[in-house]
Design a protein around this motif. Sequence first.
Motif, PDB file in Angstrom:
ATOM      1  N   THR A   1       0.874  -1.316  -0.088  1.00  0.00           N
ATOM      2  CA  THR A   1      -0.099  -0.147   0.024  1.00  0.00           C
ATOM      3  C   THR A   1       0.777   1.379   0.057  1.00  0.00           C
ATOM      4  O   THR A   1       0.418   2.237  -0.676  1.00  0.00           O
ATOM      5  CB  THR A   1      -0.927  -0.170   1.235  1.00  0.00           C
ATOM      6  OG1 THR A   1      -1.827  -1.123   1.209  1.00  0.00           O
ATOM      7  CG2 THR A   1      -1.760   1.251   1.311  1.00  0.00           C
ATOM      8  N   CYS A   2       1.904   1.294   0.701  1.00  0.00           N
ATOM      9  CA  CYS A   2       2.938   2.451   0.860  1.00  0.00           C
ATOM     10  C   CYS A   2       3.348   2.641  -0.510  1.00  0.00           C
ATOM     11  O   CYS A   2       3.504   3.781  -1.077  1.00  0.00           O
ATOM     12  CB  CYS A   2       3.726   2.145   1.895  1.00  0.00           C
ATOM     13  SG  CYS A   2       3.433   2.284   3.727  1.00  0.00           S
ATOM     14  N   LEU A   3       3.932   1.607  -1.207  1.00  0.00           N
ATOM     15  CA  LEU A   3       4.487   1.712  -2.458  1.00  0.00           C
ATOM     16  C   LEU A   3       3.423   2.131  -3.502  1.00  0.00           C
ATOM     17  O   LEU A   3       3.735   3.244  -4.186  1.00  0.00           O
ATOM     18  CB  LEU A   3       4.803   0.499  -2.970  1.00  0.00           C
ATOM     19  CG  LEU A   3       5.362   0.247  -4.441  1.00  0.00           C
ATOM     20  CD1 LEU A   3       6.702   1.382  -4.533  1.00  0.00           C
ATOM     21  CD2 LEU A   3       5.813  -1.057  -4.879  1.00  0.00           C
ATOM     22  N   ALA A   4       2.153   1.849  -3.527  1.00  0.00           N
ATOM     23  CA  ALA A   4       1.153   2.372  -4.281  1.00  0.00           C
ATOM     24  C   ALA A   4       0.946   3.882  -4.148  1.00  0.00           C
ATOM     25  O   ALA A   4       0.712   4.669  -5.063  1.00  0.00           O
ATOM     26  CB  ALA A   4      -0.114   1.541  -4.126  1.00  0.00           C
TER      27      ALA A   4
ATOM     28  N   ASP B   1       6.999  -9.184  -5.304  1.00  0.00           N
ATOM     29  CA  ASP B   1       6.934  -9.803  -6.663  1.00  0.00           C
ATOM     30  C   ASP B   1       6.048 -11.094  -6.516  1.00  0.00           C
ATOM     31  O   ASP B   1       5.615 -11.446  -7.580  1.00  0.00           O
ATOM     32  CB  ASP B   1       8.284 -10.269  -7.013  1.00  0.00           C
ATOM     33  CG  ASP B   1       8.239 -10.627  -8.635  1.00  0.00           C
ATOM     34  OD1 ASP B   1       7.679  -9.859  -9.397  1.00  0.00           O
ATOM     35  OD2 ASP B   1       9.004 -11.548  -8.918  1.00  0.00           O
ATOM     36  N   SER B   2       5.699 -11.535  -5.525  1.00  0.00           N
ATOM     37  CA  SER B   2       4.802 -12.741  -5.405  1.00  0.00           C
ATOM     38  C   SER B   2       3.438 -12.327  -5.654  1.00  0.00           C
ATOM     39  O   SER B   2       2.642 -13.422  -5.793  1.00  0.00           O
ATOM     40  CB  SER B   2       4.853 -13.316  -3.842  1.00  0.00           C
ATOM     41  OG  SER B   2       4.440 -12.365  -2.960  1.00  0.00           O
TER      42      SER B   2
ATOM     43  N   LEU C   1       5.694  -2.849  -8.979  1.00  0.00           N
ATOM     44  CA  LEU C   1       7.096  -2.797  -9.640  1.00  0.00           C
ATOM     45  C   LEU C   1       7.322  -2.309 -10.754  1.00  0.00           C
ATOM     46  O   LEU C   1       8.359  -1.702 -11.180  1.00  0.00           O
ATOM     47  CB  LEU C   1       7.696  -4.336  -9.123  1.00  0.00           C
ATOM     48  CG  LEU C   1       7.872  -4.522  -7.556  1.00  0.00           C
ATOM     49  CD1 LEU C   1       8.162  -6.300  -7.293  1.00  0.00           C
ATOM     50  CD2 LEU C   1       8.938  -3.849  -6.957  1.00  0.00           C
ATOM     51  N   ARG C   2       6.712  -2.613 -11.846  1.00  0.00           N
ATOM     52  CA  ARG C   2       6.878  -2.390 -13.208  1.00  0.00           C
ATOM     53  C   ARG C   2       6.604  -1.036 -13.372  1.00  0.00           C
ATOM     54  O   ARG C   2       7.299  -0.196 -13.950  1.00  0.00           O
ATOM     55  CB  ARG C   2       5.970  -3.223 -14.157  1.00  0.00           C
ATOM     56  CG  ARG C   2       6.357  -4.550 -14.401  1.00  0.00           C
ATOM     57  CD  ARG C   2       5.715  -5.128 -15.726  1.00  0.00           C
ATOM     58  NE  ARG C   2       4.380  -5.091 -15.731  1.00  0.00           N
ATOM     59  CZ  ARG C   2       3.592  -5.832 -15.065  1.00  0.00           C
ATOM     60  NH1 ARG C   2       3.952  -6.805 -14.438  1.00  0.00           N
ATOM     61  NH2 ARG C   2       2.138  -5.715 -15.290  1.00  0.00           N
ATOM     62  N   ASN C   3       5.578  -0.466 -12.716  1.00  0.00           N
ATOM     63  CA  ASN C   3       5.202   0.949 -12.644  1.00  0.00           C
ATOM     64  C   ASN C   3       6.364   1.721 -11.869  1.00  0.00           C
ATOM     65  O   ASN C   3       6.906   2.736 -12.612  1.00  0.00           O
ATOM     66  CB  ASN C   3       4.055   1.206 -11.659  1.00  0.00           C
ATOM     67  CG  ASN C   3       3.591   2.585 -11.666  1.00  0.00           C
ATOM     68  OD1 ASN C   3       4.365   3.389 -11.466  1.00  0.00           O
ATOM     69  ND2 ASN C   3       2.141   2.905 -11.681  1.00  0.00           N
TER      70      ASN C   3
ATOM     71  N   ASP D   1      15.633  -6.264 -11.905  1.00  0.00           N
ATOM     72  CA  ASP D   1      14.700  -5.999 -13.121  1.00  0.00           C
ATOM     73  C   ASP D   1      13.312  -6.300 -12.789  1.00  0.00           C
ATOM     74  O   ASP D   1      13.063  -7.382 -12.201  1.00  0.00           O
ATOM     75  CB  ASP D   1      15.335  -7.231 -14.169  1.00  0.00           C
ATOM     76  CG  ASP D   1      14.458  -6.972 -15.502  1.00  0.00           C
ATOM     77  OD1 ASP D   1      13.418  -6.026 -15.413  1.00  0.00           O
ATOM     78  OD2 ASP D   1      14.247  -8.117 -16.158  1.00  0.00           O
ATOM     79  N   PHE D   2      12.359  -5.327 -12.700  1.00  0.00           N
ATOM     80  CA  PHE D   2      11.129  -5.441 -12.329  1.00  0.00           C
ATOM     81  C   PHE D   2      10.184  -5.513 -13.432  1.00  0.00           C
ATOM     82  O   PHE D   2       8.994  -5.500 -13.501  1.00  0.00           O
ATOM     83  CB  PHE D   2      10.595  -4.288 -11.490  1.00  0.00           C
ATOM     84  CG  PHE D   2      11.518  -4.307  -9.928  1.00  0.00           C
ATOM     85  CD1 PHE D   2      11.489  -5.419  -9.278  1.00  0.00           C
ATOM     86  CD2 PHE D   2      11.976  -3.102  -9.364  1.00  0.00           C
ATOM     87  CE1 PHE D   2      12.168  -5.531  -7.971  1.00  0.00           C
ATOM     88  CE2 PHE D   2      12.647  -3.126  -8.289  1.00  0.00           C
ATOM     89  CZ  PHE D   2      12.696  -4.394  -7.431  1.00  0.00           C
ATOM     90  N   LEU D   3      10.728  -5.213 -14.775  1.00  0.00           N
ATOM     91  CA  LEU D   3       9.987  -5.220 -15.794  1.00  0.00           C
ATOM     92  C   LEU D   3       9.266  -6.359 -16.385  1.00  0.00           C
ATOM     93  O   LEU D   3       8.211  -6.631 -16.672  1.00  0.00           O
ATOM     94  CB  LEU D   3      10.481  -4.385 -17.091  1.00  0.00           C
ATOM     95  CG  LEU D   3      10.711  -3.092 -17.070  1.00  0.00           C
ATOM     96  CD1 LEU D   3      11.710  -2.442 -17.770  1.00  0.00           C
ATOM     97  CD2 LEU D   3       9.566  -2.182 -16.552  1.00  0.00           C
TER      98      LEU D   3
END
Length: 381
Positions: free
Chosen positions: A82-85, A132-133, A141-143, A165-167
């Motif tokens: 949520t914090c990341l979002a 990533d799970s 992460l892609r964002n 690499d998160f893409l």
Amino acid sequence: MALRYYIQSFASTLSTNAENNGFLSILLPMAMTDAPLMDTLVAWSTSHLAIRQQNVQVKALEDRSVALRSFATNLRDLPPLTCLAICLVLTSMEAVLGNTLSWYSHLSAAARIINSTVSPRLDDSSLASSLDSSAEGRWLLRNFSYHDILASVSRSRAMLIPGLDFLGADAIQVPDTYLGFGVPPMKLLGEINVLSQTLTNYENTSNTASAAGDSSDAAEIAARLYAIEAELRQWRADGSPDDPLIMLADSYRSAILICLYRALRYHRLADPTTATQQIQAEVGEIVTRITSLPHGSSPECTLLFPLFMAGGEAQSTEHRAAIENRMETIAENREFQNLREALDVLKEVWSVQSRTTAIDPARPYDWTCVLERRQWDLALS
């Protein structure tokens, strides 16, 4: 009002396609169970609406205040996802508003959140994020990677998280929200940024611009950069060439080739005249595609990066006019203020270049000089 505007109008202006609009399929469901995230989406929505409607401006300021206060108050109790979002929404909100500083602070906060979730993989020595799970985590992460890579270009600095690499290009079965089919070349741009920054570090350490060419490590980096050039030239997105998403992907490929040739030219790993000619060829490719790309089509939403990279190198008045007209049209239709800021930078570059001659052809006056003088962090995402 704000939530209805977000669902019915605003979210669609942010995604390259309706099939995979993560702003609706990922962020909105998350916000339904996380009040601070909902507060942030509401603030983002009213902030954009306030650009179109002056009578909403006070409400937008109030909503931004509520969102920041809600996030700060609940920070300790919120999960990292949520914090990341929230941090990524704040990043995008400030970019849309044309802020040339605070958007990067929010992106830096997002990087710290991600780093707190990173640990070694059990099966090898590489690192991975626990976010990533889940589908939500992978999208976020892609964002982040999209913003981080483009921020590295505009700031001429290292990425916030260069080693991960998160893409996940191989895992994407549908067009990406931001990049459509352009994920593979964006992964290569991330690598170009890392390699270019490494060369810059060599040069800064030795205090001589030619040091990169004298280092065996730098020679390996140069070889890899030329290998990336070959990969980019061979890569093609699958689909019809008149598909707007394919046009967007190919525009990104050309813009990334421009970044590559700029790096080779800057580090004196290529003949400046040859590199400039190659850049002009890619500028022409981008202008051809943006001329064919339908006005108002969804892929326009992330066209700023190719437009800016082409505009920064465009030499002909015809190319500059085409780029300026498309940027103005997109800014008017979507009210993304960072487009207006980017165009203002390009206009200064064009004005200066039209009346001066660069002393050093390998390092001519360009948009990096403008941003440095203005002390701007320009969001190209």
